[in-house]
Design a protein around this motif. Structure first.
Motif, short mmCIF file in Angstrom:
data_model
loop_
_atom_site.label_atom_id
_atom_site.label_comp_id
_atom_site.label_asym_id
_atom_site.label_seq_id
_atom_site.Cartn_x
_atom_site.Cartn_y
_atom_site.Cartn_z
N GLY A 1 4.69 -7.26 -3.80
CA GLY A 1 3.87 -8.21 -3.19
C GLY A 1 4.47 -8.94 -1.75
N GLY A 2 3.84 -9.47 -1.23
CA GLY A 2 4.16 -10.24 -0.01
C GLY A 2 4.60 -9.27 1.21
N SER B 1 6.98 -11.97 -10.69
CA SER B 1 5.72 -11.35 -10.21
C SER B 1 5.73 -10.35 -9.51
CB SER B 1 4.93 -12.49 -9.58
OG SER B 1 5.45 -13.08 -8.22
N ILE C 1 -2.10 -12.08 -4.50
CA ILE C 1 -0.90 -11.49 -5.23
C ILE C 1 -1.45 -11.69 -6.75
CG2 ILE C 1 1.27 -11.31 -5.91
CD1 ILE C 1 1.69 -12.47 -2.98
N GLY C 2 -1.91 -10.64 -7.24
CA GLY C 2 -2.47 -10.69 -8.77
C GLY C 2 -1.64 -10.26 -9.55
N LEU D 1 9.12 -13.06 -3.17
CA LEU D 1 8.59 -13.70 -4.32
C LEU D 1 9.60 -13.64 -5.25
CD1 LEU D 1 5.09 -11.77 -4.84
CD2 LEU D 1 5.63 -14.10 -4.04
N MET E 1 -3.95 -5.70 0.38
CA MET E 1 -3.95 -6.04 -1.06
C MET E 1 -5.23 -5.74 -1.68
SD MET E 1 -0.94 -7.51 -1.48
CE MET E 1 0.15 -9.03 -1.02
N GLN F 1 0.19 -3.73 -6.27
CA GLN F 1 -0.47 -4.63 -5.55
C GLN F 1 -1.23 -4.23 -4.63
OE1 GLN F 1 -0.79 -7.61 -6.33
NE2 GLN F 1 0.93 -7.83 -7.73
N ARG F 2 -1.34 -3.04 -4.17
CA ARG F 2 -2.44 -2.40 -3.40
C ARG F 2 -2.55 -1.10 -3.69
NH1 ARG F 2 0.76 -3.39 1.90
NH2 ARG F 2 1.21 -5.20 0.84
#
Lengths: 363, 184, 199
Positions: free
Chosen positions: B180-181, B153, A288-289, B149, A51, A317-318
């Motif tokens: 994410g995740g 988000s 996680i932003g 998630l 991330m 996210q990355r």
């Protein structure tokens, strides 16, 4: 008739793990072939699996002599991807820390240069003593001596401690005299001057064609400094002026860095005195932003060694791809041109004046 | 700007004539459907930047050398050759930068199989422990974060292209595309 | 050994003996015996050497000298090299504990300070340097990368810990370890080299 010798990956020069296969004709260097890759760990690939805010420690270990600059360059790229602006006070705090890091890096350069030229350890010890003072200041500000990981999205991790201003200003007063002492002691030394003046000359056209960066470029007469050309933080407000030299030899590269140290001292003093109030803290790191807004970003920063351009293709996210253009890679590529027809002993003086970091070269 | 491969050298020569005399970097991006070679050039005096993109496919991955236009391209092209497997035509064959690199698989392509082979080959006990789900690399310990998630988000899936079918890929195939995740 | 020496000293060769029938064998035997005569230390010296080894203090003298003059091989690969240099610099002075002369040549060194990550390209060089060091030799794994691969644990080009390649005596944790940490590691190594460490 060329004799090839191997200056192996492990050698007393402090720049790191570099193998040079040098073709000699007597004492004259005819060709130099750098073999790199002994420190390659695939940073660009590793970063793709992390991330955004998991990567600053990776970035810092790229240039381990000035780690904060890479940290800041990467976080600036992340901020550009997320569309976040840095706060006013945070910009000043970052500037102060970056310039302190630049002083520490140039002190190391000085020590390593004199080491490479055979003066075992005098300037090195003095340079390290002053560098320890700078690192103590940075430790006050960030909590760590090296590998600060101090940059957050939008600011920094910690506010400057209340007595930071005083200790920093007293250090700067001491250090200004000290730079004068270094310069006078080195420039009165005939051996130093003979090994630096006229050695490893790089003309402006050659420098532009070879694509070198940073003080190497500016010492050849090309006035390009990212802090002046694309100012960020408070450089413009504090009237930053870049340092250029004309001759392009070892001495010019050394002198550019000494004068940059003076300029850094001036900048830090001005920044400390004119820092706005407010909060310098950035967003707390959550893995996680908010999602990245811009797909491709390109951020240029002036590291002590040269210009670093971070080109990032940003996933939400990355990083999808982070391409790091570090200055040492291309400065090392200029070594074969610089070292032609020089003495073998001057090869190390030239390498010292290029100020390379192998971890940066070998990402 | 985008150039075709066959006009690359000529186009860069024209840009150099317009003042872009400094090469910043040559690199590439693997976008999943093909590779894109990137040439970053700069006009130092006028302080302008230009990015030249050349799209090439996986099977036909080669570009002509631009060393005649920009001598700084030498090492950047070597790095691009090695990291992406993009051949550069027209230059003297040079050593690998990463000596003794035993794999022929270019590391920075998305198809690089690095989880499967390079980790377990060195640490067989780590592989066994991973199977038993007791201890593992740090990313393993974050297994708890791999839960999906809430939708708010995780905005938008991005096309990632073929990724390494790592040891954990099979278990979390559903999460792979979300924002994410996911760790790998 | 002494009786063989006595026989060769007699000088006369029995031409009828079974040994003389194989001339080469006899020649080898004579050469070996003469070599033994040459290599045999002076009797007085041998006596002194035995006396010295018999003293209980001699072992501690040897240990004391090895402990207090552990010369390091400067094997700074990466970031930990900077802290290693700081360790040798004026503030935390390594030389006051006998950790002198950071040389890049392994022949005169006792301790190999592996500072930094070791890539697969570098493994043959590391092994070669280690083998070139004369025994007794020791290895300090300095920093996280040398201990376990560190932050580059998942990289494709890294050896996860120098102990996969070399036998390690002391591990120092930290990324990078403070120079004071390295000093403590040096003192631990000195304890390992034998005896109590005077601070």
């Amino acid at each position: 008739m060329i004799t090839r010798i191997n200056i192996g990956p492990v050698h007393p020069s402090t720049h790191g793990v570099l193998r040079l296969v040098v073709g000699l004709d007597g004492d004259t260097v005819k060709e130099v072939e750098p073999h790199i890759g002994f420190l390659h760990r695939g940073v660009e690939k590793l970063v793709e699996t992390r991330m955004y805010m998991q990567s600053p420690p990776y970035m810092e270990k790229l240039d381990y002599i000035a780690p904060l600059s890479y940290d800041e360059a990467y976080v600036a790229a992340v901020e550009a991807a997320l569309g976040v602006e840095v706060g006013e006070r945070a910009a000043y705090v970052r500037l102060i820390q970056l310039e302190l890091q630049r002083i520490a890096s140039h002190l190391f350069f000085l020590g390593a240069l004199c080491n490479d030229m055979g003066q075992m350890f005098t300037t090195f010890m003095w340079g390290f003593e002053d560098r320890d003072r700078v690192l103590a200041l940075l430790e006050e500000a960030t909590g760590q001596r090296m590998f600060y990981v101090n940059m957050r999205v939008g600011g920094v991790t910690m506010e400057l401690p209340p007595d930071f201003s005083e200790s920093c200003l007293s250090f700067l007063t001491y250090f200004e005299k000290r730079i004068g002492q270094y310069e006078s002691y080195l420039e009165k030394n005939p051996v130093f001057m003979e090994r630096m003046k006229g050695v490893g000359v790089l003309s402006a056209d050659e420098a532009r064609a070879l694509g070198v960066a940073g003080p190497v470029l500016r010492a050849s007469g090309i006035d390009y400094d990212v802090r002046a050309a694309r100012p960020y933080y408070a450089y413009k407000k504090l009237n930053f002026s870049s340092v250029t030299a004309l001759k392009g030899d070892n001495f010019a590269r050394y002198k550019v860095r000494m004068l940059e140290m003076r300029e850094s001292v001036r900048l830090i003093r001005a920044a400390l005195l004119s820092m706005p109030e407010g909060s310098a803290l950035g967003a707390t790191t959550k893995l996680i932003g908010p999602a990245a807004k811009n797909r491709t970003v390109s951020v240029s920063r002036e590291l002590p060694r040269g210009e670093c351009m971070m080109y990032m293709v940003a996933d939400p996210q990355r990083p999808y791809r982070l391409s790091i253009r570090d200055p040492s890679f291309i400065n090392l590529a200029a070594l074969p041109y610089l070292a032609r027809e020089q003495r073998l002993a001057d090869l190390f003086a030239i390498m010292g004046s290029l100020d390379l970091v192998m971890a940066c070269v070998d990402r | 700007m985008r150039f075709e491969r066959k006009v690359l050298v000529q186009g860069l020569g024209e840009l150099k004539g317009q003042g872009y005399g400094y090469l910043v970097k040559i690199t590439a991006v693997d976008y999943g459907k093909g590779l894109t070679a990137l040439y970053f050039i700069r006009d130092l005096a006028g302080n302008r930047d230009e990015t030249v993109e050349v799209e090439i496919g996986y099977d036909d991955a080669w570009v002509p050398t631009v060393m005649d236009v920009y001598p700084a391209a030498d090492w950047y092209e070597r790095e691009m050759m090695e990291m992406f497997g993009i051949g550069v035509h027209g230059r003297v064959a040079s050593r690998l930068l990463l000596e003794k690199w035993d794999g022929v698989d270019p590391p920075l392509r998305k198809s690089f199989q690095w989880n499967a082979e390079y980790r377990t080959a060195d640490n067989k006990d780590v592989a066994a422990a991973r199977k038993a789900n007791t201890v593992g690399a740090p990313s393993e310990r974050q297994a708890g974060r791999n839960a999906p998630l809430p939708a708010a988000s995780a905005p938008g899936a991005t096309a990632r292209g073929p990724r390494a079918a790592g040891k954990k890929g099979a278990a979390r195939g559903a999460d792979d595309k979300s924002g994410g995740g996911d760790k790998r | 050994m002494s009786d063989v020496g006595g026989d060769a000293g007699a000088g006369a060769i029995d031409h009828e003996s079974a040994e003389f029938r194989n001339a080469k064998q006899e020649m080898d035997r004579l050469v070996m015996e003469s070599a033994r005569e040459v290599g045999k230390p002076n009797a007085m010296f041998a006596r002194l050497s035995d006396l010295f080894k018999a003293l209980p203090a001699s072992r501690s003298v040897v240990k004391w000298s090895r402990r207090n003059s552990a010369w390091p091989l400067q094997f700074g690969l990466a970031c930990c090299a900077i802290e290693m240099m700081d360790f040798g610099a004026a503030r935390i002075d390594a030389e006051r504990k006998g950790y002198l002369f950071f040389r890049a040549t392994p022949r005169q060194c006792d301790v190999m300070l592996v500072a930094g990550w070791v890539t697969k390209n570098m493994v043959p060089e590391v092994k070669r340097l280690h083998e070139q060091m004369a025994e007794p030799r020791h290895v300090i794994a300095f920093g996280e990368c040398a201990t376990c691969g560190g932050p580059w644990w998942e990289s494709y080009n890294i050896v996860r810990g120098i102990d996969q390649v070399l036998p390690v005596d002391v591990y120092v944790a930290g990324c990078p370890p403070r120079p004071e940490n390295l000093f403590a590691a040096l003192m631990k190594l000195q304890e390992k080299l034998g005896g109590v460490v005077e601070v």
